[in-house]
Write a protein that holds these residues in place. Structure first.
Motif, PDB file in Angstrom:
ATOM      1  N   ASN A 197    -126.116 -39.767 -71.086  1.00 47.91           N
ATOM      2  CA  ASN A 197    -125.072 -38.854 -71.530  1.00 47.91           C
ATOM      3  C   ASN A 197    -125.594 -37.432 -71.388  1.00 47.91           C
ATOM      4  O   ASN A 197    -126.703 -37.131 -71.848  1.00 47.91           O
ATOM      5  N   LEU A 198    -124.802 -36.569 -70.752  1.00 47.25           N
ATOM      6  CA  LEU A 198    -125.149 -35.152 -70.713  1.00 47.25           C
ATOM      7  C   LEU A 198    -124.829 -34.527 -72.062  1.00 47.25           C
ATOM      8  O   LEU A 198    -124.061 -35.088 -72.843  1.00 47.25           O
ATOM      9  N   GLY A 199    -125.387 -33.366 -72.304  1.00 46.01           N
ATOM     10  CA  GLY A 199    -125.062 -32.632 -73.527  1.00 46.01           C
ATOM     11  C   GLY A 199    -123.701 -31.977 -73.382  1.00 46.01           C
ATOM     12  O   GLY A 199    -122.737 -32.575 -72.924  1.00 46.01           O
ATOM     13  N   VAL A 200    -123.606 -30.704 -73.722  1.00 43.62           N
ATOM     14  CA  VAL A 200    -122.353 -29.965 -73.622  1.00 43.62           C
ATOM     15  C   VAL A 200    -122.153 -29.529 -72.176  1.00 43.62           C
ATOM     16  O   VAL A 200    -123.041 -28.946 -71.558  1.00 43.62           O
ATOM     17  N   LEU A 201    -120.997 -29.832 -71.637  1.00 42.27           N
ATOM     18  CA  LEU A 201    -120.644 -29.476 -70.266  1.00 42.27           C
ATOM     19  C   LEU A 201    -119.354 -28.673 -70.322  1.00 42.27           C
ATOM     20  O   LEU A 201    -118.396 -29.062 -71.000  1.00 42.27           O
ATOM     21  N   GLN A 202    -119.324 -27.533 -69.623  1.00 36.47           N
ATOM     22  CA  GLN A 202    -118.134 -26.702 -69.583  1.00 36.47           C
ATOM     23  C   GLN A 202    -117.698 -26.532 -68.138  1.00 36.47           C
ATOM     24  O   GLN A 202    -118.514 -26.202 -67.281  1.00 36.47           O
ATOM     25  N   LEU A 203    -116.423 -26.772 -67.891  1.00 43.45           N
ATOM     26  CA  LEU A 203    -115.859 -26.639 -66.549  1.00 43.45           C
ATOM     27  C   LEU A 203    -114.707 -25.647 -66.604  1.00 43.45           C
ATOM     28  O   LEU A 203    -113.877 -25.715 -67.520  1.00 43.45           O
ATOM     29  N   ALA A 204    -114.665 -24.754 -65.632  1.00 42.36           N
ATOM     30  CA  ALA A 204    -113.574 -23.792 -65.555  1.00 42.36           C
ATOM     31  C   ALA A 204    -113.195 -23.609 -64.096  1.00 42.36           C
ATOM     32  O   ALA A 204    -114.036 -23.763 -63.202  1.00 42.36           O
ATOM     33  N   GLY A 205    -111.948 -23.302 -63.857  1.00 42.41           N
ATOM     34  CA  GLY A 205    -111.513 -23.095 -62.487  1.00 42.41           C
ATOM     35  C   GLY A 205    -110.017 -22.927 -62.417  1.00 42.41           C
ATOM     36  O   GLY A 205    -109.360 -22.614 -63.402  1.00 42.41           O
ATOM     37  N   PHE A 206    -109.477 -23.156 -61.211  1.00 47.19           N
ATOM     38  CA  PHE A 206    -108.039 -23.034 -61.017  1.00 47.19           C
ATOM     39  C   PHE A 206    -107.609 -23.893 -59.837  1.00 47.19           C
ATOM     40  O   PHE A 206    -108.414 -24.266 -58.987  1.00 47.19           O
ATOM     41  N   ASP A 207    -106.319 -24.197 -59.810  1.00 44.35           N
ATOM     42  CA  ASP A 207    -105.672 -24.859 -58.689  1.00 44.35           C
ATOM     43  C   ASP A 207    -104.595 -23.913 -58.174  1.00 44.35           C
ATOM     44  O   ASP A 207    -103.836 -23.347 -58.961  1.00 44.35           O
ATOM     45  N   LEU A 208    -104.521 -23.753 -56.854  1.00 42.80           N
ATOM     46  CA  LEU A 208    -103.465 -22.976 -56.210  1.00 42.80           C
ATOM     47  C   LEU A 208    -102.794 -23.895 -55.204  1.00 42.80           C
ATOM     48  O   LEU A 208    -103.463 -24.457 -54.334  1.00 42.80           O
ATOM     49  N   LEU A 209    -101.494 -24.071 -55.337  1.00 34.19           N
ATOM     50  CA  LEU A 209    -100.787 -25.071 -54.551  1.00 34.19           C
ATOM     51  C   LEU A 209     -99.492 -24.490 -54.006  1.00 34.19           C
ATOM     52  O   LEU A 209     -98.812 -23.732 -54.696  1.00 34.19           O
ATOM     53  N   GLY A 210     -99.178 -24.844 -52.761  1.00 33.17           N
ATOM     54  CA  GLY A 210     -97.925 -24.416 -52.155  1.00 33.17           C
ATOM     55  C   GLY A 210     -97.280 -25.564 -51.395  1.00 33.17           C
ATOM     56  O   GLY A 210     -97.965 -26.392 -50.807  1.00 33.17           O
ATOM     57  N   ARG A 211     -95.945 -25.622 -51.445  1.00 33.85           N
ATOM     58  CA  ARG A 211     -95.180 -26.651 -50.721  1.00 33.85           C
ATOM     59  C   ARG A 211     -94.034 -25.962 -49.989  1.00 33.85           C
ATOM     60  O   ARG A 211     -93.359 -25.105 -50.565  1.00 33.85           O
ATOM     61  N   VAL A 212     -93.816 -26.382 -48.741  1.00 32.43           N
ATOM     62  CA  VAL A 212     -92.718 -25.845 -47.950  1.00 32.43           C
ATOM     63  C   VAL A 212     -91.897 -27.012 -47.427  1.00 32.43           C
ATOM     64  O   VAL A 212     -92.448 -27.947 -46.835  1.00 32.43           O
ATOM     65  N   GLN A 213     -90.605 -26.962 -47.655  1.00 31.06           N
ATOM     66  CA  GLN A 213     -89.722 -27.990 -47.123  1.00 31.06           C
ATOM     67  C   GLN A 213     -89.290 -27.531 -45.730  1.00 31.06           C
ATOM     68  O   GLN A 213     -88.475 -26.635 -45.564  1.00 31.06           O
ATOM     69  N   VAL A 214     -89.905 -28.148 -44.720  1.00 33.28           N
ATOM     70  CA  VAL A 214     -89.651 -27.776 -43.338  1.00 33.28           C
ATOM     71  C   VAL A 214     -88.249 -28.206 -42.921  1.00 33.28           C
ATOM     72  O   VAL A 214     -87.539 -27.488 -42.207  1.00 33.28           O
ATOM     73  N   GLU A 215     -87.872 -29.364 -43.365  1.00 27.69           N
ATOM     74  CA  GLU A 215     -86.577 -29.954 -43.049  1.00 27.69           C
ATOM     75  C   GLU A 215     -86.207 -30.820 -44.241  1.00 27.69           C
ATOM     76  O   GLU A 215     -87.062 -31.106 -45.082  1.00 27.69           O
ATOM     77  N   ARG A 216     -84.975 -31.233 -44.349  1.00 30.17           N
ATOM     78  CA  ARG A 216     -84.511 -31.955 -45.550  1.00 30.17           C
ATOM     79  C   ARG A 216     -85.397 -33.146 -45.895  1.00 30.17           C
ATOM     80  O   ARG A 216     -85.600 -33.469 -47.055  1.00 30.17           O
ATOM     81  N   ARG A 217     -85.977 -33.797 -44.882  1.00 34.96           N
ATOM     82  CA  ARG A 217     -86.787 -34.997 -45.119  1.00 34.96           C
ATOM     83  C   ARG A 217     -88.283 -34.758 -44.962  1.00 34.96           C
ATOM     84  O   ARG A 217     -89.068 -35.687 -45.093  1.00 34.96           O
ATOM     85  N   VAL A 218     -88.709 -33.533 -44.660  1.00 29.18           N
ATOM     86  CA  VAL A 218     -90.126 -33.266 -44.370  1.00 29.18           C
ATOM     87  C   VAL A 218     -90.628 -32.099 -45.213  1.00 29.18           C
ATOM     88  O   VAL A 218     -90.025 -31.015 -45.208  1.00 29.18           O
ATOM     89  N   GLU A 219     -91.728 -32.335 -45.921  1.00 29.29           N
ATOM     90  CA  GLU A 219     -92.362 -31.293 -46.738  1.00 29.29           C
ATOM     91  C   GLU A 219     -93.832 -31.185 -46.340  1.00 29.29           C
ATOM     92  O   GLU A 219     -94.508 -32.193 -46.148  1.00 29.29           O
TER      93      GLU A 219
END
Length: 195
Positions: A130-152
Motif C-alpha cells: 500500500n502506498l501512503g498518501v497519493l495526490q493526483l491532479a489534472g484535466f481532460d479536454l474533449l471535443g466531438r464533431v458530428q460530420v454527418e448525421r450518422r458519423v461523429e
C-alpha cells in the motif's frame, strides 16, 4: 473481498439546478479485517436558461478492498494489504457550440491512501504494498464533431500529475502524464453504434 453497503440517495431539481447526493457506509465482512468506512457522492449540475452551457461539479469518497489475487498470489501477494480509499473532486464545463460541435473541459483532483502497487524496494521481492498518501491532479479536454448525421469524430487530451508523501516526483512510474486519443463513431441504425 466482499462488502455490504448501506446507502441512501436524494435528488433535487429546480429550474437551472439539479442536485444528486448519496451517502452510505461500506461494511467489509468481519474476517477481512478493515473497519467499516463512510462513502458518498454529491453531483451538482447548473444549466443557465440561455445557451447550451452546462457546469457539473462532482465530489465523492469511495473505498476498495484488495482482491484475493492481490492478497494471496504466490509471487506478488501480500495478505497484509489494507483498503484503498479515494476522495475526488471534478468540475466539468460542457458547451454545445452548435448542432455539430461539443467541447468539454474537466479539471480534477484525487486524494488517495492505500493505493496498491508493486514495491520498488528490492528487499520486498516485487510484492504488492500500500502506498501512503497519493495526490493526483489534472484535466481532460474533449471535443466531438458530428460530420454527418450518422458519423461523429472525437478527440481528447488528458493530463495528470501525481505526487505522494513517499515520492514527491513520480510515485506511479507507469502513469503517463499526457494521453491523447481519438475516435470515430458510426451509427448506421438507432439500435447500433460502432466506435
Amino acid at each position: 473481498t466482499t462488502i455490504a453497503e448501506l446507502a441512501v440517495d436524494g435528488q433535487y431539481e429546480h429550474k437551472t439546478i439539479r442536485l444528486d447526493g448519496a451517502v452510505g457506509v461500506a461494511l467489509p465482512f468481519i474476517y477481512m479485517g478493515p473497519n467499516p468506512w463512510p462513502e458518498g457522492k454529491l453531483a451538482a449540475k447548473w444549466r443557465p436558461h440561455y445557451g447550451s452551457f452546462e457546469l457539473d461539479a462532482i465530489i465523492g469518497r469511495k473505498g476498495r478492498i484488495p482482491s484475493l489475487r492481490e492478497r494471496f498470489d504466490p509471487m506478488t501477494g501480500n495478505p497484509g494489504l489494507g483498503p484503498e480509499m479515494i476522495d475526488d473532486f471534478e468540475l466539468r464545463a460542457i458547451e454545445q457550440v452548435n448542432d455539430r460541435l461539443r467541447v468539454e473541459f474537466a479539471p480534477f483532483y484525487k486524494h488517495q491512501t492505500g493505493t496498491v502497487r508493486s514495491s520498488t524496494n528490492p528487499a520486498d521481492d516485487g510484492k504488492l504494498v500500500n502506498l501512503g498518501v497519493l495526490q493526483l491532479a489534472g484535466f481532460d479536454l474533449l471535443g466531438r464533431v458530428q460530420v454527418e448525421r450518422r458519423v461523429e469524430v472525437g478527440g481528447a487530451w488528458d493530463y495528470i500529475y501525481a505526487t505522494s508523501d513517499v515520492d514527491p516526483t513520480d510515485p506511479l512510474d507507469r502513469l503517463p502524464h499526457h494521453k491523447i486519443e481519438g475516435w470515430v463513431q458510426v451509427t448506421p441504425d438507432p439500435h447500433l453504434s460502432l466506435i
